[in-house]
Scaffold this motif. Structure first.
Motif, mmCIF file in Angstrom:
data_model
loop_
_atom_site.group_PDB
_atom_site.id
_atom_site.type_symbol
_atom_site.label_atom_id
_atom_site.label_comp_id
_atom_site.label_asym_id
_atom_site.label_seq_id
_atom_site.Cartn_x
_atom_site.Cartn_y
_atom_site.Cartn_z
ATOM 1 N N GLY A 31 0.811 -1.214 0.000
ATOM 2 C CA GLY A 31 0.000 0.000 0.000
ATOM 3 C C GLY A 31 0.844 1.262 0.000
ATOM 4 N N ARG A 32 0.227 2.390 -0.340
ATOM 5 C CA ARG A 32 0.930 3.676 -0.344
ATOM 6 C C ARG A 32 1.440 4.022 1.046
ATOM 7 N N GLY A 33 2.715 4.397 1.121
ATOM 8 C CA GLY A 33 3.290 4.799 2.397
ATOM 9 C C GLY A 33 3.577 3.652 3.343
ATOM 10 N N LYS A 34 3.398 2.439 2.875
ATOM 11 C CA LYS A 34 3.628 1.286 3.751
ATOM 12 C C LYS A 34 5.067 0.784 3.641
ATOM 13 N N VAL A 35 5.485 0.062 4.661
ATOM 14 C CA VAL A 35 6.818 -0.519 4.670
ATOM 15 C C VAL A 35 6.683 -2.030 4.723
ATOM 16 N N MET A 36 7.216 -2.693 3.703
ATOM 17 C CA MET A 36 7.199 -4.145 3.696
ATOM 18 C C MET A 36 8.625 -4.657 3.841
ATOM 19 N N VAL A 37 8.821 -5.564 4.791
ATOM 20 C CA VAL A 37 10.146 -6.154 4.951
ATOM 21 C C VAL A 37 10.074 -7.600 4.504
ATOM 22 N N ILE A 38 10.964 -7.976 3.603
ATOM 23 C CA ILE A 38 10.993 -9.354 3.097
ATOM 24 C C ILE A 38 12.181 -10.055 3.736
ATOM 25 N N ALA A 208 10.046 -1.273 12.132
ATOM 26 C CA ALA A 208 9.654 -0.405 11.023
ATOM 27 C C ALA A 208 8.551 -0.966 10.134
ATOM 28 N N ALA A 209 8.436 -2.281 10.051
ATOM 29 C CA ALA A 209 7.564 -2.852 9.027
ATOM 30 C C ALA A 209 6.088 -2.698 9.378
ATOM 31 N N ASN A 210 5.267 -2.476 8.345
ATOM 32 C CA ASN A 210 3.832 -2.646 8.494
ATOM 33 C C ASN A 210 3.481 -4.110 8.272
ATOM 34 N N ALA A 224 2.564 -11.409 7.461
ATOM 35 C CA ALA A 224 1.855 -11.019 8.683
ATOM 36 C C ALA A 224 2.378 -9.697 9.205
ATOM 37 N N ALA A 225 1.652 -9.130 10.154
ATOM 38 C CA ALA A 225 2.168 -7.963 10.868
ATOM 39 C C ALA A 225 3.376 -8.404 11.681
ATOM 40 N N PRO A 226 4.363 -7.512 11.896
ATOM 41 C CA PRO A 226 5.621 -7.945 12.529
ATOM 42 C C PRO A 226 5.411 -8.582 13.910
#
Lengths: 248, 276
Positions: A31-38, A208-210, A224-226
């Protein structure tokens, strides 16, 4: 959750190198402004997935949409979209023949077509943002790894991207330099830029992650959420991975 | 107290070869100044110096352009371009330079002239007299041998330089191209602003060495009766039969030029290394 209105959306993405399926059917939206950590073990396809987003790797099958536009092989479209996506590499990839300031002004001038004065002004702002303005006239080889990576982040930010991609940004750094880079990245999270981060820094992911995405063998195993992911991982594979990484 | 070890290692590292060359060069120039036969030979031969130098400089300039384009062609992802570039390089590498100079001067250049004339005629028939004027009316005998010699040298060295440029470009890590492309630069922009500046810097010594080679190989154009120093030497010996004086002078002239240039290349090389 998976919708084409997201900043980044990929559907059933495949990327193979010869017979190796590096990415094997991934559907994700950010999503816009979101932070995804892989996260995931090495060779799980997370870097390849990231590199597909700005077509440094071209998918073998599937679709990628960036800010509502589907990526094609058209070079003009690709160059335009890439200018909107900043990328930070594991090995920094600064231009060694240019000073810190020139590293940051080059693409601004020839891609964004800014005047030299404008480009320098923006470069100064970004260097100040990553707290390294005093090094502006140095060459990359005169800087430490952490400083180089911060310059690389400033270089990407100077293009005013909508998205920032980070490909293991701290993996090539000495331990004492990791923090200075992560601190800069945390500042960016505050600023609300869309970020996709491939990393082994679980502390960063947690703060930091969403959303945390766990990949293994080219597939998304868990998403999932962190908090949920780190305290209560669902799949056996991610439980094993976390136990290995956290008990180190 | 004398530092014998220091003196010994200095003596060992001293460029004695350069002293030897200096001895040869100065010795010959001494003969030129004192011996009338040498003096006369030198006066005759030095008239060819401007031809040797201008041929080398212009051919090398053209070869740089050809080499850069062919080098880029060699690594192009376009199959046709890559194969044309490779074909050109392999053709040149597979034919002795002397033979190639004959072939280009006597076969290729006239063929190109006929081709241009035919193109001009076609343009004229199709009512484009302005363009036609550019391409017709050139006659083979109007293309001077000097121009043919420069074409031949440039075409030959273009292939050598192409391989140098290709190696230089490939020595730059692929992360550089990725960083540039990820910022939205086109392939051409990334080459122009990021890859080539680094690649050219890396191959500067190699380019310098090829320039020296070309200066020497320019002696081959004497077979086309271009009046370079080799050709005027042959003309001089034909008239006077003073072979020893003339060829000694000729050799020392080449040696003087190449040694000065190679010292220059070494200096540049050292400067580049210090800046790394």
């Amino acid at each position: 959750m998976n919708n084409p209105d997201a900043m980044i959306f990929m559907r059933d993405l495949h990327k193979s190198f010869g017979t190796i399926e590096a990415v094997n059917g991934v559907t994700l939206s950010i999503g816009r402004g979101k932070v995804m950590v892989i996260i995931g073990p090495s060779g799980s396809g997370k870097s390849t997935l990231l590199r597909c987003i700005n077509h440094l790797e071209i998918e073998t099958a599937g679709e990628i949409w960036v800010d509502g536009e589907k990526l094609t092989r058209d070079q003009t479209q690709l160059n335009r979209i890439r200018a909107e996506i900043g990328m930070v590499f594991q090995h920094f990839n600064l231009y060694p023949h240019l000073t810190v300031l020139e590293n940051i002004t080059l693409a601004q001038q020839i891609v964004r077509r800014r005047t030299k004065a404008e480009a320098i002004e923006i470069a100064r702002q970004q260097l100040d943002r990553v707290r390294i303005l005093r090094k502006k006239d140095d060459f990359p080889f005169q800087l430490s790894g952490g400083q180089q990576q911060r310059v690389a982040i400033a270089r990407a930010l100077a293009m005013n991207p909508k998205i920032m991609l980070f490909d293991e940004p701290t993996s090539a750094l000495d331990p004492e330099m990791i923090k200075e880079v992560l601190d800069v990245m945390l500042d960016l999270v505050e600023d609300g830029i869309t970020m996709v981060v491939v990393t082994h820094e679980m502390g960063f992911a947690r703060r930091a992650a969403n959303e945390v995405v766990f990949m293994d063998r080219g597939k998304v195993v868990e998403q999932a959420a962190p908090e949920a992911f780190f305290t209560n991982p669902q799949s056996e594979r991610s439980q094993l991975f976390l136990s290995q990484i956290l008990n180190k | 107290m004398l530092n014998w070890n220091g003196i010994r290692s200095r003596l060992r590292d001293y460029p004695w070869w350069l002293v030897g060359i200096l001895f040869l060069v100065l010795g010959t120039f001494y003969l030129i100044l004192t011996q009338p036969t040498f003096n006369e030979a030198f006066a005759f031969i030095k008239a060819g110096l401007s031809v040797t130098l201008s041929t080398t400089f212009s051919a090398f300039g053209i070869a740089l352009v050809i080499g850069l384009l062919a080098g880029l062609g060699r690594i192009s992802s376009n199959v046709l371009i890559r194969n044309i570039a490779t074909l050109y390089i392999e053709l040149v590498r597979g034919i002795p330079m002397l033979v190639l100079i004959f072939v280009i001067a006597i076969v290729v250049v006239p063929a190109m002239v006929s081709g241009l004339n035919a193109l001009g005629a076609t343009l004229a028939e199709n009512g484009l007299p302005f363009l036609a004027a550019l391409f017709s009316g050139i006659e083979n005998k109007e293309v001077p041998m000097t121009a043919r010699a420069i074409t031949a040298l440039a075409a030959t060295y273009g292939a050598f330089l192409a391989e140098i440029f290709r190696a230089g470009i490939q020595s730059i890590g692929k992360g550089q191209m990725e960083a540039a492309r990820s910022q939205g630069m086109s392939y051409v922009q990334a080459m122009r602003y990021v890859i080539l500046p680094q690649a050219v810097r890396n191959v500067l010594p190699a380019l310098g060495n090829d320039f020296i080679s070309m200066l020497k190989d320019s002696s081959l154009v004497s077979v086309l009766a271009v009046r370079d120093i080799t050709q005027v030497t042959r003309l001089y010996t034909g008239q006077t039969f003073r072979y020893q004086e003339a060829f000694t002078t000729l050799a020392i002239l080449y040696l003087t030029m190449t040694v000065i240039l190679s010292l220059l290349v070494k200096t540049i090389e050292g400067k580049l290394r210090r800046n790394e």
